[in-house]
Write an enzyme that holds these catalytic residues in place. Structure first.
Site, PDB file in Angstrom:
ATOM      1  N   GLU A   8       0.620  -1.293  -0.016  1.00  0.00           N
ATOM      2  CA  GLU A   8       0.142  -0.143  -0.061  1.00  0.00           C
ATOM      3  C   GLU A   8       0.892   1.246  -0.069  1.00  0.00           C
ATOM      4  O   GLU A   8       0.354   2.491  -0.274  1.00  0.00           O
ATOM      5  CB  GLU A   8      -1.080  -0.014   1.255  1.00  0.00           C
ATOM      6  CG  GLU A   8      -2.257  -0.856   0.959  1.00  0.00           C
ATOM      7  CD  GLU A   8      -1.795  -2.318   1.705  1.00  0.00           C
ATOM      8  OE1 GLU A   8      -0.595  -2.722   2.156  1.00  0.00           O
ATOM      9  OE2 GLU A   8      -2.438  -3.361   1.818  1.00  0.00           O
TER      10      GLU A   8
ATOM     11  N   MET B 101      24.583   8.920   2.333  1.00  0.00           N
ATOM     12  CA  MET B 101      24.230  10.115   2.921  1.00  0.00           C
ATOM     13  C   MET B 101      24.369   9.995   4.460  1.00  0.00           C
ATOM     14  O   MET B 101      25.309  10.926   5.291  1.00  0.00           O
ATOM     15  CB  MET B 101      22.784  10.836   2.807  1.00  0.00           C
ATOM     16  CG  MET B 101      22.507  12.220   3.277  1.00  0.00           C
ATOM     17  SD  MET B 101      23.890  13.187   2.403  1.00  0.00           S
ATOM     18  CE  MET B 101      22.766  14.084   0.943  1.00  0.00           C
TER      19      MET B 101
ATOM     20  N   PHE C 118     -11.427  -7.158  14.349  1.00  0.00           N
ATOM     21  CA  PHE C 118     -10.511  -7.631  13.307  1.00  0.00           C
ATOM     22  C   PHE C 118     -10.213  -6.679  12.058  1.00  0.00           C
ATOM     23  O   PHE C 118     -11.077  -6.207  11.614  1.00  0.00           O
ATOM     24  CB  PHE C 118     -10.851  -8.917  12.778  1.00  0.00           C
ATOM     25  CG  PHE C 118      -9.573  -9.388  11.722  1.00  0.00           C
ATOM     26  CD1 PHE C 118      -8.517  -9.814  12.339  1.00  0.00           C
ATOM     27  CD2 PHE C 118     -10.299  -9.684  10.439  1.00  0.00           C
ATOM     28  CE1 PHE C 118      -7.727 -10.287  11.187  1.00  0.00           C
ATOM     29  CE2 PHE C 118      -9.213 -10.010   9.536  1.00  0.00           C
ATOM     30  CZ  PHE C 118      -7.980 -10.325  10.012  1.00  0.00           C
TER      31      PHE C 118
HETATM   32  C1  LIG Z   1      12.477   5.670   5.368  1.00  0.00           C
HETATM   33  C2  LIG Z   1      13.675   6.391   5.706  1.00  0.00           C
HETATM   34  N1  LIG Z   1      14.579   5.876   6.483  1.00  0.00           N
HETATM   35  C3  LIG Z   1      15.711   6.593   6.956  1.00  0.00           C
HETATM   36  C4  LIG Z   1      15.992   7.597   6.324  1.00  0.00           C
HETATM   37  C5  LIG Z   1      17.397   8.137   6.703  1.00  0.00           C
HETATM   38  N2  LIG Z   1      18.162   8.361   5.654  1.00  0.00           N
HETATM   39  C6  LIG Z   1      18.505   9.484   4.863  1.00  0.00           C
HETATM   40  S1  LIG Z   1      19.268   9.301   3.439  1.00  0.00           S
HETATM   41  C7  LIG Z   1      19.865   7.718   3.884  1.00  0.00           C
HETATM   42  C8  LIG Z   1      20.811   6.884   3.160  1.00  0.00           C
HETATM   43  C9  LIG Z   1      20.240   6.424   1.750  1.00  0.00           C
HETATM   44  O1  LIG Z   1      21.096   5.575   1.239  1.00  0.00           O
HETATM   45  P1  LIG Z   1      21.074   5.202  -0.385  1.00  0.00           P
HETATM   46  O2  LIG Z   1      19.430   4.992  -0.696  1.00  0.00           O
HETATM   47  O3  LIG Z   1      21.872   4.179  -0.483  1.00  0.00           O
HETATM   48  O4  LIG Z   1      21.481   6.569  -0.949  1.00  0.00           O
HETATM   49  P2  LIG Z   1      22.921   7.310  -1.155  1.00  0.00           P
HETATM   50  O5  LIG Z   1      22.871   7.969   0.039  1.00  0.00           O
HETATM   51  O6  LIG Z   1      23.906   6.099  -0.979  1.00  0.00           O
HETATM   52  O7  LIG Z   1      22.875   7.755  -2.386  1.00  0.00           O
HETATM   53  C10 LIG Z   1      19.136   7.163   5.032  1.00  0.00           C
HETATM   54  C11 LIG Z   1      18.898   6.070   5.865  1.00  0.00           C
HETATM   55  C12 LIG Z   1      15.190   8.274   5.376  1.00  0.00           C
HETATM   56  N3  LIG Z   1      15.534   9.375   4.746  1.00  0.00           N
HETATM   57  N4  LIG Z   1      14.218   7.585   5.117  1.00  0.00           N
END
Ligand SMILES: Cc1ncc(C[n+]2csc(CCOP(=O)(O)OP(=O)(O)O)c2C)c(N)n1
Lengths: 172, 552
Positions: free
Chosen positions: B49, B468, B111
C-alpha cells in the site's frame, strides 16, 4: 500574555480532537478550552485561552484557520467582554462551620447545591478572579473536591462574534 | 435511483475525471473492488500500500491532477501512512480511500480495525469517516475539492464496509458548501503596489522559488518576472523545473546542498522574493544569519506560512500565478548592473563540479542520463546522496520533470512514484535515480512495473553504503561508519527474477552504451552502477550553520 479566542466551528465529530491536536502538535499552550453548541445546532463555539506572544498568537490563529471545520476566529482579548467560569466545590462542613460557609457563599453569590452530613457542595460562577478568590476563601475549611469548567466569553454591547443568519461573517 | 455506496464511489470518481487509481484489496473494501470490476477506471495493483500511495503521489506531481489510492482497513490503511505524510509535507493533491470495519464494530478493536482518521489527523489536510451512505457522495466531492484547491494536500476518506455495501436512493450532493474553507487567491491592490515599489527600489534582488510555483502553473510568469527585474532565481528542491535550469538567471538549488553562488546571492541580496516556499530549515540554515541584509517578501497561498519560520516584511497571500501576473503589470524592466555582473562572476568562479579520476562517478552517470535523454526525461528519486546529485547534475527546464520527496525525505519513494509518473505520462522516459539502500525499501514494485508494462528505468547509484548517512558519519562522527554499510543482493538477478531487464556497469566508458540499450527496450530496466564508494555531496552547509559557511 494570555489571549482569549472565540472560535466558531462546524459541529462535526472529531472537531475537538482536531483543535486540541493542533495545539499539542505545534507546541502551543492552552490554558483553557470550553466548547458547546450555539443557538445553531450545526455550529459549536469554543472559547480558547492561550498563552503566547504576538508571533505565537498569529500562528495559532492562522493554523486554526487552516482546519476545514473552523469557520471563524476572533481574538477578543483587547475588547470589552464578559467572561464566566463555573466551579463546583465540595468542602468539609461540619454543623459548626456551616454558618460561616454560608456567609462566604453569600458574599460571592454562590449557591449551595448539596448538603451532606459533613460536606457541602457550592456552585459559583464568575470571571477567573472571582472564582479564584472564592476557592481561596473556602480552602481553610478543607476542599475535598473541585471542578471548574473552562472559561466562556462574549463581547459586550451590540458587537458579536457569531455569524449572522445568511451565513456571512459579521463583526459589528 | 438506488445505488450502493461502492457504486456511488465509482460514479463520483468518474465525475471527478479520475482515470486511474492505485490500490490493494482486502476484506473491508471488497464491495468497492466488486464495483471496480466493471468500472471504466484503470486500477493498478501495487505490491504494497505504501507503493500505491507513492504512485498516486507521483501521478499527481507529474500530471497536476489529483492522485487516488485505495486500501483496505487496518494494516492496509496504516501502510498508506508514510505515503500520506509524504504527500502532506510536499502539498500534493492526493485522495486516499480506506475501507473500515462495519459501523457496529467501530471502536471495539475489531479484526483489522485501525482508527485511521485519528492516525492521519496530523498528516492530512482533512479527513472523513463516513458513517452514513447518504453522506458519501457529498464527502467525496468535498474531498477532491479540498485536496486540489488552495494549498493542495492529501485528504483521506474512511468507508466502513456496511456503508459501501448499503443501498440508498441517490441524490446529487449539489455544490460544495464549506463555510470555513475559502482560500484567498489574490492579495489586495495596495499590498501589490507596496510590493512593486519595494521591487523597483531593490538593487540586489534574489528570487527564491519553491514547489508553489510548479503547483500553481506559474513557471512562465516566474520567468517573465525574473527577466523583467533581472533577479537571479534560486530554487528549492521542490522548485526545480519551476524555472529553466539552463537560464542565465538560474542559480540552481540553495540551502544545505545548494550551489555556492545561490547561497552567496542570498547572503548578499537586499530583497529576497520568496515565491511558493516555506523556509524549510534545509534551505535557511541558521535562521539568524539567513538573508541578513534583505527585506523579505513572501508570496504564498497559505497564510499560515507567512511568518512561520522567518520574519516577513512584505507578505502577499494568494495564488502564485495570479500574484506574479499582478506584479508584472506593475513593474518596469530593469537594466543590468553590478549585481548581475557579480552573480555571473560567482557562477564562473564556483561551478558545481566533481573530480574525474578514472573511477565511475555518480555525477558522471547522471550527466550521461541527461545527455542520452536530451534533458527530456521525467526524473524521480529516492532519498540520499543520489537525490542531491540528481538535483545538481541533471538540468530541469520544465516543471513537473523532477519528482522527489522533499519535506519528508522518504526512502522508497522513487520507484513507486516513477510508476505513477509513467502511468500519467505513458509516452515519456521515466527514470528513477536510486541509492542501493533506498531502492530496497520498495523494490517489490518492480513487479508492478512488469505487470502493467510500464517501462520505467531504474539507475541505482550503488556505493554499498547508506551513502548520505556515511557522509555525515565521515564529517561529524569521526568516520565511525556505524551500521551504514550494506550487504546487497545481486540487483541484476533480482531485476530478472521480477521479469525486468537487469544490467551492471562498473566502468565510465560503459555508462552510455548501457543507457542507450536501456532506452531502446520497452521493458522496465534496472541498471546497477557500481560507483566510487566514498564520494561526497558538495558543497555542503553543515546543519545549523549559516549559508556562506560551506564545505567543499
Ligand atoms: C524511510 C527512511 N529511513 C531512513 C532515512 C534516513 N536516511 C536518509 S539518507 C539515507 C541513506 C540513503 O542511502 P542510499 O539509498 O543508498 O542512497 P545514497 O545516499 O547512498 O545515495 C538514510 C538512511 C530516510 N530518509 N528515510
Amino acid at each position: 500574555m494570555r489571549h482569549t479566542l472565540a472560535v466558531l466551528v462546524e459541529n462535526n465529530p472529531g472537531v475537538l480532537a482536531r483543535v486540541a491536536g493542533l495545539f499539542s502538535r505545534r507546541g502551543y499552550n492552552i490554558d483553557s478550552l470550553a466548547v458547546g453548541r450555539t443557538d445553531n445546532p450545526a455550529i459549536s463555539r469554543m472559547t480558547i485561552v492561550v498563552e503566547g506572544d504576538d508571533r505565537v498568537l498569529e500562528q495559532v490563529t492562522k493554523q486554526l484557520h487552516k482546519l476545514i471545520d473552523v469557520i471563524k476566529i476572533s481574538d477578543i482579548t483587547a475588547d470589552e467582554y464578559v467572561d464566566r467560569e463555573l466551579v463546583l466545590i465540595k468542602v468539609n462542613a461540619g454543623p459548626e462551620k456551616r454558618g460561616e460557609i454560608m456567609q462566604i457563599a453569600d458574599i460571592f453569590r454562590a449557591r449551595i447545591v448539596d448538603l451532606g452530613r459533613r460536606t457541602m457542595i457550592l456552585e459559583c460562577t464568575g470571571n477567573e478572579g472571582k472564582v479564584k478568590a472564592f476557592e481561596e476563601s473556602l480552602r481553610p475549611y478543607g476542599i475535598k473536591e473541585l471542578v471548574r469548567t473552562g472559561k466562556i466569553a462574549m463581547l459586550r454591547g451590540s458587537r458579536y462574534t457569531s455569524i449572522n443568519t445568511n451565513g456571512s461573517r459579521e463583526d459589528e | 435511483m438506488k445505488k450502493s455506496g461502492a457504486q456511488i464511489l465509482v460514479d463520483s470518481l468518474l465525475e471527478q475525471g479520475v482515470d486511474t487509481i492505485f490500490g490493494y484489496p482486502g476484506g473491508a473494501v471488497l464491495p468497492i473492488y466488486d464495483a471496480l470490476y466493471d468500472a471504466d477506471i484503470r486500477h493498478i495493483l501495487t505490491r504494497h500500500e505504501q507503493g500505491a500511495a507513492h504512485a498516486a503521489d507521483g501521478y499527481a506531481r507529474a500530471s497536476g491532477r489529483p492522485g487516488v489510492c485505495l486500501a483496505t482497513s487496518g494494516p492496509g490503511a496504516t501502510n498508506l501512512v508514510t505515503g500520506i505524510a509524504n504527500a502532506y509535507m510536499d502539498s500534493i493533491p492526493l485522495v486516499a480511500f480506506t475501507g473500515q470495519v462495519v459501523t457496529s464494530q467501530l471502536g471495539k478493536d475489531s479484526f483489522q480495525e485501525a482508527d485511521i482518521t485519528g492516525i492521519t489527523l496530523p498528516i492530512t489536510k482533512h479527513n472523513y469517516l463516513v458513517k452514513d451512505v447518504r453522506d458519501l457522495a457529498r464527502v467525496i466531492k468535498e474531498a477532491f475539492y479540498i485536496a486540489t484547491t488552495g494549498r493542495p494536500g492529501p485528504v483521506l476518506v474512511d468507508i466502513p464496509k456496511d456503508v459501501s455495501s448499503a443501498q440508498t436512493e441517490y441524490e446529487d450532493p449539489g455544490p460544495v458548501n464549506l463555510p470555513g474553507y475559502r482560500p484567498v487567491l489574490e492579495p489586495p491592490a495596495e499590498q501589490l503596489n507596496r510590493a512593486a515599489e519595494a521591487i523597483a527600489r531593490a538593487e540586489r534582488p534574489v528570487i527564491y522559488a519553491g514547489g508553489g510555483v510548479v503547483y500553481s502553473g506559474a513557471h512562465r510568469e516566474l520567468r517573465r518576472f525574473a527577466e523583467l527585474i533581472l533577479a537571479p532565481v534560486a530554487t528549492t528542491l521542490m522548485g526545480l523545473g519551476g524555472f529553466p535550469g539552463d537560464h542565465p538567471l538560474a542559480l540552481g538549488m540553495l540551502g544545505m546542498h545548494g550551489s555556492k553562488y545561490a547561497n552567496f546571492a542570498v547572503c548578499e541580496c537586499d530583497l529576497l522574493i520568496a515565491v511558493g516556499v516555506r523556509f524549510d530549515d534545509r534551505v535557511t540554515g541558521k535562521l539568524e544569519s539567513f538573508a541578513p541584509q534583505a527585506r523579505i517578501m513572501h508570496i504564498d497561498i497559505d497564510p499560515a506560512e507567512i511568518g512561520k519560520n522567518v520574519r516577513v516584511d512584505i507578505p502577499l497571500v494568494g495564488d502564485v500565478k495570479r500574484v506574479l501576473s499582478a506584479l508584472i503589470e506593475r513593474l518596469e524592466a530593469k537594466l543590468p548592473g553590478a549585481w548581475q555582473e557579480k552573480i555571473q562572476t560567482w557562477k564562473k568562479e564556483y561551478p558545481i563540479t566533481y573530480e574525474e579520476n578514472g573511477h565511475l562517478k555518480p555525477q558522471h552517470v547522471i550527466r550521461e542520463i541527461y545527455r542520452v535523454t536530451k534533458g527530456q526525461a521525467r526524473i524521480t528519486t529516492e532519498v540520499g546522496q543520489h537525490q542531491m546529485w540528481a538535483a545538481h547534475y541533471y538540468t530541469y527546464t520544465r516543471p513537473r520533470t523532477f519528482i522527489s520527496s522533499g519535506g519528508l525525505g522518504t526512502m522508497g519513494f522513487g520507484l513507486p512514484a516513477a510508476i505513477g509518473v509513467q502511468v500519467a505520462c505513458p509516452d515519456e522516459i521515466v527514470f528513477d535515480i536510486a541509492g542501493d539502500g533506498s531502492i530496497q525499501m520498495n523494490i517489490q514494485e518492480l513487479a508492478t512495473a512488469v505487470n502493467y508494462d510500464l517501462p520505467v528505468k531504474v539507475a541505482i547509484l550503488d556505493n554499498g553504503y547508506l551513502g548520505m548517512v556515511r557522509q555525515w558519519q565521515e564529517l561529524f562522527y569521526n568516520r565511525r561508519y556505524s551500521y551504514s554499510e550494506l550487504v546487497n543482493p545481486d540487483f541484476v538477478k533480482l531485476a530478472e527474477a521480477y521479469g525486468a531487464v537487469g544490467m551492471r556497469v562498473e566502468k565510465p566508458a560503459d555508462v552510455r552504451p548501457a543507457l542507450e540499450q536501456a532506452l531502446a527496450t520497452s521493458r522496465p530496466v534496472l541498471i546497477d552502477f557500481i560507483i566510487e564508494r566514498e564520494e561526497n555531496v558538495l558543497p555542503f552547509v553543515p546543519p545549523g550553520e549559516s549559508l556562506d559557511r560551506m564545505l567543499g
